[in-house]
Design a protein around this motif. Sequence first.
Motif, PDB file in Angstrom:
ATOM      1  N   MET A  29      47.395  -0.399   4.057  1.00 57.86           N
ATOM      2  CA  MET A  29      47.530   0.329   5.304  1.00 57.86           C
ATOM      3  C   MET A  29      48.455  -0.456   6.229  1.00 57.86           C
ATOM      4  O   MET A  29      48.283  -1.636   6.426  1.00 57.86           O
ATOM      5  N   PRO A  30      49.440   0.188   6.816  1.00 56.46           N
ATOM      6  CA  PRO A  30      50.329  -0.503   7.738  1.00 56.46           C
ATOM      7  C   PRO A  30      49.561  -1.020   8.949  1.00 56.46           C
ATOM      8  O   PRO A  30      48.472  -0.548   9.254  1.00 56.46           O
ATOM      9  N   ASP A  31      50.142  -1.989   9.638  1.00 56.96           N
ATOM     10  CA  ASP A  31      49.487  -2.569  10.806  1.00 56.96           C
ATOM     11  C   ASP A  31      49.687  -1.653  12.008  1.00 56.96           C
ATOM     12  O   ASP A  31      50.393  -1.978  12.951  1.00 56.96           O
ATOM     13  N   THR A  32      49.068  -0.482  11.949  1.00 61.85           N
ATOM     14  CA  THR A  32      49.127   0.501  13.022  1.00 61.85           C
ATOM     15  C   THR A  32      47.717   0.929  13.353  1.00 61.85           C
ATOM     16  O   THR A  32      46.767   0.558  12.681  1.00 61.85           O
ATOM     17  N   ARG A  33      47.597   1.748  14.346  1.00 60.79           N
ATOM     18  CA  ARG A  33      46.269   2.223  14.717  1.00 60.79           C
ATOM     19  C   ARG A  33      46.029   3.602  14.115  1.00 60.79           C
ATOM     20  O   ARG A  33      46.964   4.351  13.827  1.00 60.79           O
ATOM     21  N   LEU A  34      44.763   3.904  13.955  1.00 60.09           N
ATOM     22  CA  LEU A  34      44.331   5.208  13.476  1.00 60.09           C
ATOM     23  C   LEU A  34      43.719   5.931  14.661  1.00 60.09           C
ATOM     24  O   LEU A  34      42.712   5.487  15.212  1.00 60.09           O
ATOM     25  N   ASP A  35      44.339   7.018  15.095  1.00 57.21           N
ATOM     26  CA  ASP A  35      43.829   7.794  16.225  1.00 57.21           C
ATOM     27  C   ASP A  35      42.730   8.733  15.764  1.00 57.21           C
ATOM     28  O   ASP A  35      42.798   9.308  14.674  1.00 57.21           O
ATOM     29  N   ALA A  36      41.741   8.904  16.616  1.00 58.86           N
ATOM     30  CA  ALA A  36      40.638   9.823  16.332  1.00 58.86           C
ATOM     31  C   ALA A  36      41.085  11.260  16.541  1.00 58.86           C
ATOM     32  O   ALA A  36      41.984  11.546  17.335  1.00 58.86           O
ATOM     33  N   ALA A  37      40.422  12.159  15.834  1.00 56.23           N
ATOM     34  CA  ALA A  37      40.616  13.588  16.084  1.00 56.23           C
ATOM     35  C   ALA A  37      40.064  13.894  17.473  1.00 56.23           C
ATOM     36  O   ALA A  37      39.064  13.319  17.906  1.00 56.23           O
ATOM     37  N   VAL A  38      40.716  14.791  18.175  1.00 57.03           N
ATOM     38  CA  VAL A  38      40.321  15.174  19.530  1.00 57.03           C
ATOM     39  C   VAL A  38      39.024  15.975  19.466  1.00 57.03           C
ATOM     40  O   VAL A  38      38.873  16.867  18.628  1.00 57.03           O
ATOM     41  N   THR A  39      38.082  15.654  20.352  1.00 60.64           N
ATOM     42  CA  THR A  39      36.789  16.345  20.359  1.00 60.64           C
ATOM     43  C   THR A  39      36.412  16.938  21.716  1.00 60.64           C
ATOM     44  O   THR A  39      35.495  17.748  21.786  1.00 60.64           O
ATOM     45  N   LEU A  40      37.083  16.527  22.786  1.00 59.82           N
ATOM     46  CA  LEU A  40      36.708  17.033  24.105  1.00 59.82           C
ATOM     47  C   LEU A  40      37.404  18.360  24.388  1.00 59.82           C
ATOM     48  O   LEU A  40      38.627  18.468  24.229  1.00 59.82           O
ATOM     49  N   PRO A  41      36.645  19.362  24.807  1.00 61.61           N
ATOM     50  CA  PRO A  41      37.224  20.675  25.086  1.00 61.61           C
ATOM     51  C   PRO A  41      38.358  20.593  26.114  1.00 61.61           C
ATOM     52  O   PRO A  41      38.264  19.875  27.108  1.00 61.61           O
ATOM     53  N   GLY A  42      39.451  21.312  25.835  1.00 60.08           N
ATOM     54  CA  GLY A  42      40.575  21.374  26.760  1.00 60.08           C
ATOM     55  C   GLY A  42      41.545  20.214  26.657  1.00 60.08           C
ATOM     56  O   GLY A  42      42.552  20.200  27.357  1.00 60.08           O
ATOM     57  N   GLU A  43      41.281  19.226  25.799  1.00 60.71           N
ATOM     58  CA  GLU A  43      42.188  18.084  25.663  1.00 60.71           C
ATOM     59  C   GLU A  43      42.978  18.192  24.365  1.00 60.71           C
ATOM     60  O   GLU A  43      42.501  18.761  23.379  1.00 60.71           O
ATOM     61  N   ASP A  44      44.184  17.643  24.386  1.00 64.89           N
ATOM     62  CA  ASP A  44      45.026  17.665  23.187  1.00 64.89           C
ATOM     63  C   ASP A  44      45.531  16.267  22.841  1.00 64.89           C
ATOM     64  O   ASP A  44      46.563  16.119  22.199  1.00 64.89           O
ATOM     65  N   PHE A  45      44.790  15.238  23.270  1.00 69.57           N
ATOM     66  CA  PHE A  45      45.183  13.860  23.008  1.00 69.57           C
ATOM     67  C   PHE A  45      43.960  13.055  22.580  1.00 69.57           C
ATOM     68  O   PHE A  45      42.838  13.353  22.964  1.00 69.57           O
ATOM     69  N   SER A  46      44.221  12.062  21.762  1.00 63.83           N
ATOM     70  CA  SER A  46      43.156  11.189  21.294  1.00 63.83           C
ATOM     71  C   SER A  46      42.797  10.181  22.384  1.00 63.83           C
ATOM     72  O   SER A  46      43.668   9.612  23.028  1.00 63.83           O
ATOM     73  N   ARG A  47      41.523   9.955  22.569  1.00 67.28           N
ATOM     74  CA  ARG A  47      41.052   8.986  23.564  1.00 67.28           C
ATOM     75  C   ARG A  47      40.673   7.646  22.951  1.00 67.28           C
ATOM     76  O   ARG A  47      40.443   6.686  23.645  1.00 67.28           O
ATOM     77  N   VAL A  48      40.568   7.599  21.622  1.00 69.27           N
ATOM     78  CA  VAL A  48      40.095   6.383  20.965  1.00 69.27           C
ATOM     79  C   VAL A  48      40.824   6.193  19.640  1.00 69.27           C
ATOM     80  O   VAL A  48      41.192   7.161  18.983  1.00 69.27           O
ATOM     81  N   ALA A  49      41.063   4.921  19.284  1.00 67.26           N
ATOM     82  CA  ALA A  49      41.763   4.582  18.051  1.00 67.26           C
ATOM     83  C   ALA A  49      41.112   3.360  17.419  1.00 67.26           C
ATOM     84  O   ALA A  49      40.330   2.649  18.057  1.00 67.26           O
ATOM     85  N   LEU A  50      41.453   3.122  16.150  1.00 66.63           N
ATOM     86  CA  LEU A  50      40.999   1.939  15.416  1.00 66.63           C
ATOM     87  C   LEU A  50      42.213   1.135  14.989  1.00 66.63           C
ATOM     88  O   LEU A  50      43.211   1.714  14.556  1.00 66.63           O
ATOM     89  N   THR A  51      42.135  -0.186  15.074  1.00 67.31           N
ATOM     90  CA  THR A  51      43.192  -1.021  14.513  1.00 67.31           C
ATOM     91  C   THR A  51      43.053  -1.012  12.991  1.00 67.31           C
ATOM     92  O   THR A  51      41.994  -0.655  12.439  1.00 67.31           O
ATOM     93  N   ALA A  52      44.106  -1.433  12.297  1.00 67.71           N
ATOM     94  CA  ALA A  52      44.065  -1.526  10.838  1.00 67.71           C
ATOM     95  C   ALA A  52      42.947  -2.466  10.390  1.00 67.71           C
ATOM     96  O   ALA A  52      42.262  -2.205   9.400  1.00 67.71           O
ATOM     97  N   GLU A  53      42.731  -3.552  11.138  1.00 68.60           N
ATOM     98  CA  GLU A  53      41.678  -4.499  10.800  1.00 68.60           C
ATOM     99  C   GLU A  53      40.302  -3.849  10.927  1.00 68.60           C
ATOM    100  O   GLU A  53      39.407  -4.108  10.115  1.00 68.60           O
ATOM    101  N   SER A  54      40.119  -3.015  11.936  1.00 70.06           N
ATOM    102  CA  SER A  54      38.849  -2.314  12.106  1.00 70.06           C
ATOM    103  C   SER A  54      38.613  -1.336  10.966  1.00 70.06           C
ATOM    104  O   SER A  54      37.498  -1.248  10.440  1.00 70.06           O
ATOM    105  N   VAL A  55      39.646  -0.615  10.580  1.00 68.41           N
ATOM    106  CA  VAL A  55      39.512   0.339   9.479  1.00 68.41           C
ATOM    107  C   VAL A  55      39.095  -0.389   8.206  1.00 68.41           C
ATOM    108  O   VAL A  55      38.190   0.036   7.483  1.00 68.41           O
ATOM    109  N   SER A  56      39.726  -1.514   7.933  1.00 64.69           N
ATOM    110  CA  SER A  56      39.404  -2.295   6.736  1.00 64.69           C
ATOM    111  C   SER A  56      37.937  -2.742   6.746  1.00 64.69           C
ATOM    112  O   SER A  56      37.219  -2.583   5.747  1.00 64.69           O
TER     113      SER A  56
END
Length: 144
Positions: free
Chosen positions: A1-28
């Motif tokens: 996995m590249p050293d980038t972040r993984l953005d969460a799928a949007v869950t809040l009504p009316g929003e079209d942007f991710s509010r939370v992400a994981l680093t590559a180290e967190s994903v691992s």
Amino acid sequence: MPDTRLDAAVTLPGEDFSRVALTAESVSLLRKLWAQHGPLMFHQSGGCCDGSAPMCYPAGDFITGESDVLLGRFDLSADDGGRPGSVDDGTQPLEFWMSREQFGYWSHTHLTVDVVQGRGSGFSVEAPEGKRFLIRSTLMDWPV
């Protein structure tokens, strides 16, 4: 996995942007923990001490309710297309929850879950690994 972040799928009504992400180290680390404990979830409460750290639990071990906000869902599918865990429909997202009161304070920030050496003093499943999850926040530059 590249050293980038993984953005969460949007869950809040009316929003079209991710509010939370994981680093590559967190994903691992989360994939390793998923293999040991099964499906996982995060909850970010408020308060002092470990209340300001994201706690990772086996999915369902921390009961959420009206006093919590679902900020996002992560797909931790392995690079080869496999999943670290599954349910009948073949998917099991890792959910990130936050107490509604804490969300009131942090609603203007984007959160990135990172992992560092050191042991927290909570019930989070990464503690025996000698690591702990922490939040890195940045102000959002879009209206919320």
